[in-house]
Write an enzyme that holds these catalytic residues in place. Structure first.
Site, mmCIF file in Angstrom:
data_model
loop_
_atom_site.group_PDB
_atom_site.id
_atom_site.type_symbol
_atom_site.label_atom_id
_atom_site.label_comp_id
_atom_site.label_asym_id
_atom_site.label_seq_id
_atom_site.Cartn_x
_atom_site.Cartn_y
_atom_site.Cartn_z
ATOM 1 N N HIS A 175 0.843 -1.204 0.000
ATOM 2 C CA HIS A 175 0.000 0.000 0.000
ATOM 3 C C HIS A 175 0.874 1.248 0.000
ATOM 4 O O HIS A 175 1.785 1.376 0.806
ATOM 5 C CB HIS A 175 -0.928 0.011 1.223
ATOM 6 N N LYS B 43 0.684 -0.163 15.161
ATOM 7 C CA LYS B 43 2.094 -0.245 15.564
ATOM 8 C C LYS B 43 2.441 -1.484 16.393
ATOM 9 O O LYS B 43 3.617 -1.822 16.559
ATOM 10 C CB LYS B 43 2.474 0.994 16.385
ATOM 11 N N TYR C 65 -9.212 6.036 7.260
ATOM 12 C CA TYR C 65 -9.373 6.422 8.656
ATOM 13 C C TYR C 65 -10.344 7.607 8.671
ATOM 14 O O TYR C 65 -10.056 8.649 8.069
ATOM 15 C CB TYR C 65 -8.035 6.853 9.264
ATOM 16 N N TYR D 178 3.895 6.281 10.213
ATOM 17 C CA TYR D 178 3.040 5.185 9.801
ATOM 18 C C TYR D 178 3.854 4.102 9.094
ATOM 19 O O TYR D 178 3.681 2.910 9.329
ATOM 20 C CB TYR D 178 1.937 5.712 8.885
HETATM 21 C C1 PHB Z 1 -6.400 -4.053 10.532
HETATM 22 O O1 PHB Z 1 -6.337 -4.324 9.330
HETATM 23 O O2 PHB Z 1 -6.870 -4.869 11.340
HETATM 24 C C2 PHB Z 1 -5.927 -2.731 11.008
HETATM 25 C C3 PHB Z 1 -5.302 -1.876 10.111
HETATM 26 C C4 PHB Z 1 -4.866 -0.634 10.551
HETATM 27 C C5 PHB Z 1 -5.044 -0.253 11.861
HETATM 28 C C6 PHB Z 1 -5.639 -1.113 12.765
HETATM 29 C C7 PHB Z 1 -6.082 -2.366 12.335
HETATM 30 O O3 PHB Z 1 -4.653 0.977 12.257
#
Ligand code: PHB
Length: 393
Positions: A72, A297, A201, A385
């Site tokens: 990604h 994280k 998000y 990130y």
């Molecule tokens: C997940 O895919 O479960 C996932 C991805 C990103 C996050 C938290 C969980 O920040």
């Protein structure tokens, strides 16, 4: 039983540490209290930092990740009815993340370890770690209905935040830094293709929501719910309506609903134990620190802990020097606190605190606006990130 390094816990931290030690010719044994099926199904996040993916490749555990994982190049932030993309390679000089579920990484490490060693015992329940101030620490455990003892030169607790390894530390020898959050996540798995290419998000007046995925046909979504929520109060239809409302944008984008196959409520907390070592006991991964999942994280921190630790054991085995082992806690804690800050920042910027006043909501929106309009602010998020280089600190 006798070994060089006794590893308590066969999650990602314990399994990867065993793999890294094995490749350096250092003997170890992994004790896991659950059975193989349970360990391979435990649902966790799925975002691997670039450094984490590189470590898996370098130790021969990256083949399936490279075939089936998805690279990604960014995430989307949604707030105020608008959507904004952060382009990670452009912001970080080429860094990306890989979407590959923790369960899949665990399956790969278990398969390798059962094939190539070192010993991995399932349903081996550690009862206590003893003698950590001596040069022969030991783990008392039960296996196959028998009481047994594993004696080692060092013990590493990779047994999560409710494990027993940490109990071996005398009161007063470690300090806890902790924070609970006034909300939880309701997480679902659904048999429906993701409605997006990259993770979304979303900040909304109704609360936070996250759209993630497990594959081209399986979606993983989360929504903020009050602490103590019973998943039974959230029938499937209510979940899809609420998610659609939180992700709503003015572009014609639609969230595709589908059959929900799993549903669970996850509490959120931050925790750091300091130092990460006491005598001949080291703590790694969730046994040493917890982050709220916003920003993914947890797994990456576990990996960086065991990379530092494996290097330190390698140095000790090759030279007899404990310098790197002695520096383990300090080395890891710098990175741990960076990730703690980032996870706290992402969590508190994106969630609606039940006690939040309109002033605080405007501050959150201002911060999100800053991230999406300033290259510097965006790069700060993108760097955290995608992960700071493993060697930093
Ligand atoms: C997940 O895919 O479960 C996932 C991805 C990103 C996050 C938290 C969980 O920040």
């Amino acid at each position: 039983m006798d070994t060089t390094v006794a590893i308590v816990g066969g999650g990602p931290a314990g399994l990867l540490l065993a793999r890294l030690l094995h490749r350096r010719g250092i003997g170890c044994v992994v004790l896991e209290s659950r059975d193989r099926d349970y360990v391979e199904r435990r649902q966790r996040a799925g975002i691997l930092e670039q450094g984490t993916a590189d470590v898996l490749r370098a130790c021969g555990a990256g083949d399936r990740m490279d075939r089936e994982g998805e690279v990604h190049d960014g995430i989307e932030l949604r707030f105020d009815g608008r959507s904004h993309r952060l382009d990670f390679p452009a912001l970080t000089g080429g860094r990306r993340v890989t979407l590959y579920a923790q369960t899949e990484m665990v399956k790969d490490l278990v398969a390798l370890q059962l094939q190539e060693g070192p010993p991995l015992l399932f349903e081996a329940t550690a009862r206590a770690v003893e003698g950590i101030e001596t040069d022969r620490p030991r783990v008392r455990f039960t296996h196959g209905g028998r009481e047994r003892t594993l004696t080692a030169e060092y013990v590493v607790g990779c047994d999560g935040s409710y494990g027993v390894a940490r109990d071996a530390v005398p009161p007063g020898a470690q300090r806890r830094y902790e924070r609970a959050y006034p909300y939880s996540w309701l997480g679902i798995l659904a048999d429906v293709p993701p409605s997006c290419e990259e993770l979304i998000y979303a900040h909304s007046p109704r609360g936070f929501a996250l759209h993630s995925m497990r594959s081209r046909t399986v979606s993983r979504l989360y929504l903020q719910v009050p602490n103590g929520t019973d998943p039974a109060d959230w029938p499937d239809e209510r979940i899809w309506i609420e998610l659609a409302a939180r992700f709503a944008v003015d572009t014609g984008w639609r969230l595709e609903p589908g059959p929900i196959t799993a549903k669970a409520v996850l509490p959120m907390r931050s925790l750091v134990i300091e130092p990460l070592r006491c005598g001949r006991l080291f703590l790694a991964g969730d046994a040493a620190h917890i982050v709220p999942p916003t920003g993914a994280k947890g797994l990456n921190l576990a990996v960086s802990d065991v990379v530092v630790l494996a290097r330190a054991f390698g140095h000790w085995a090759a030279t007899g020097s404990t310098d790197l082992l002695d520096g383990y806690s300090e080395t890891c804690l710098r990175r741990v606190w960076r990730a703690e800050h980032f996870s706290y920042f992402m969590t508190s910027t994106l969630h609606a605190d039940p006690d939040q006043n309109p002033f605080q909501t405007r501050l959150q929106l201002e911060q999100l606006d800053r991230i999406t309009s300033s290259g510097h602010a965006a790069a700060e998020l993108a760097e955290n990130y995608t992960g700071l280089p493993l060697s930093s600190g």
